[in-house]
Scaffold this motif. Structure first.
Motif, PDB file in Angstrom:
ATOM      1  N   GLY A 157       0.834  -1.194   0.000  1.00 54.84           N
ATOM      2  CA  GLY A 157       0.000   0.000   0.000  1.00 54.84           C
ATOM      3  C   GLY A 157       0.867   1.243   0.000  1.00 54.84           C
ATOM      4  O   GLY A 157       1.863   1.323   0.702  1.00 54.84           O
ATOM      5  N   ASN A 158       0.516   2.205  -0.798  1.00 47.57           N
ATOM      6  CA  ASN A 158       1.280   3.448  -0.870  1.00 47.57           C
ATOM      7  C   ASN A 158       0.519   4.510  -0.086  1.00 47.57           C
ATOM      8  O   ASN A 158      -0.045   5.437  -0.641  1.00 47.57           O
ATOM      9  CB  ASN A 158       1.477   3.856  -2.327  1.00 47.57           C
ATOM     10  N   TRP A 159       0.478   4.334   1.243  1.00 45.12           N
ATOM     11  CA  TRP A 159      -0.358   5.167   2.087  1.00 45.12           C
ATOM     12  C   TRP A 159       0.089   6.621   2.119  1.00 45.12           C
ATOM     13  O   TRP A 159      -0.747   7.519   2.123  1.00 45.12           O
ATOM     14  CB  TRP A 159      -0.396   4.588   3.508  1.00 45.12           C
ATOM     15  N   GLU A 160       1.383   6.873   2.144  1.00 41.96           N
ATOM     16  CA  GLU A 160       1.841   8.263   2.224  1.00 41.96           C
ATOM     17  C   GLU A 160       1.399   9.053   0.999  1.00 41.96           C
ATOM     18  O   GLU A 160       0.899  10.158   1.106  1.00 41.96           O
ATOM     19  CB  GLU A 160       3.363   8.347   2.373  1.00 41.96           C
ATOM     20  N   ASN A 161       1.583   8.475  -0.182  1.00 39.66           N
ATOM     21  CA  ASN A 161       1.187   9.185  -1.401  1.00 39.66           C
ATOM     22  C   ASN A 161      -0.321   9.335  -1.496  1.00 39.66           C
ATOM     23  O   ASN A 161      -0.817  10.350  -1.970  1.00 39.66           O
ATOM     24  CB  ASN A 161       1.724   8.465  -2.642  1.00 39.66           C
ATOM     25  N   ALA A 162      -1.054   8.334  -1.041  1.00 41.50           N
ATOM     26  CA  ALA A 162      -2.516   8.424  -1.083  1.00 41.50           C
ATOM     27  C   ALA A 162      -2.996   9.564  -0.193  1.00 41.50           C
ATOM     28  O   ALA A 162      -3.858  10.353  -0.588  1.00 41.50           O
ATOM     29  CB  ALA A 162      -3.136   7.104  -0.658  1.00 41.50           C
ATOM     30  N   ARG A 163      -2.442   9.670   1.006  1.00 44.45           N
ATOM     31  CA  ARG A 163      -2.832  10.739   1.921  1.00 44.45           C
ATOM     32  C   ARG A 163      -2.365  12.094   1.404  1.00 44.45           C
ATOM     33  O   ARG A 163      -3.078  13.081   1.493  1.00 44.45           O
ATOM     34  CB  ARG A 163      -2.252  10.501   3.312  1.00 44.45           C
ATOM     35  N   ALA A 164      -1.157  12.154   0.890  1.00 48.20           N
ATOM     36  CA  ALA A 164      -0.608  13.430   0.418  1.00 48.20           C
ATOM     37  C   ALA A 164      -1.385  13.958  -0.777  1.00 48.20           C
ATOM     38  O   ALA A 164      -1.465  15.165  -0.981  1.00 48.20           O
ATOM     39  CB  ALA A 164       0.865  13.267   0.064  1.00 48.20           C
ATOM     40  N   GLY A 165      -1.972  13.060  -1.554  1.00 50.52           N
ATOM     41  CA  GLY A 165      -2.718  13.470  -2.740  1.00 50.52           C
ATOM     42  C   GLY A 165      -4.081  14.064  -2.437  1.00 50.52           C
ATOM     43  O   GLY A 165      -4.709  14.660  -3.309  1.00 50.52           O
ATOM     44  N   ARG A 166      -4.546  13.943  -1.217  1.00 53.17           N
ATOM     45  CA  ARG A 166      -5.852  14.490  -0.860  1.00 53.17           C
ATOM     46  C   ARG A 166      -5.740  16.000  -0.700  1.00 53.17           C
ATOM     47  O   ARG A 166      -4.905  16.497   0.038  1.00 53.17           O
ATOM     48  CB  ARG A 166      -6.357  13.863   0.432  1.00 53.17           C
ATOM     49  N   THR A 167      -6.614  16.709  -1.371  1.00 55.06           N
ATOM     50  CA  THR A 167      -6.577  18.169  -1.313  1.00 55.06           C
ATOM     51  C   THR A 167      -7.634  18.741  -0.383  1.00 55.06           C
ATOM     52  O   THR A 167      -7.553  19.895   0.002  1.00 55.06           O
ATOM     53  CB  THR A 167      -6.775  18.771  -2.717  1.00 55.06           C
TER      54      THR A 167
END
Length: 97
Positions: free
Chosen positions: A47-57
């Motif tokens: 899971g790429n959790w950091e990128n998923a969270r960072a992509g939320r605007t």
């Protein structure tokens, strides 16, 4: 459930994941040929959790995650300051009359 019925048991501390060679995770796919049981540590690694969270605007309530409106809690999770203030305000008990 599909995995247990058609493939077999799930070992202790394993999770069933979609076996996609490109790392995508399809939660609606139930084809038993596309599912695999992997250790929890491996599932988290994929899971790429950091990128998923960072992509939320925006927060789930629609407030923008700007530097001024973002709060990093002690666990390291980003929270919306506007929503946080609304939650705190709603918990306050009005003074007794």
């Amino acid at each position: 459930m599909v995995f247990r019925l058609l493939v077999g048991g799930i070992p202790e501390s394993f999770q069933v994941r979609h076996a996609d060679p490109w790392g995508r995770h399809y939660t609606l796919c139930r084809n038993p040929d596309h599912l695999e049981a992997v250790p929890k540590k491996e599932a988290l690694r994929r899971g790429n959790w950091e990128n998923a969270r960072a992509g939320r605007t925006h927060c789930p309530h629609g407030h923008a995650y700007t530097p001024e409106n973002s709060y990093l809690d002690p666990r390291g999770f980003r929270q919306c300051r506007t929503r946080r203030a609304e939650r705190i305000k709603s918990r306050r008990v009005p003074p007794a009359v």
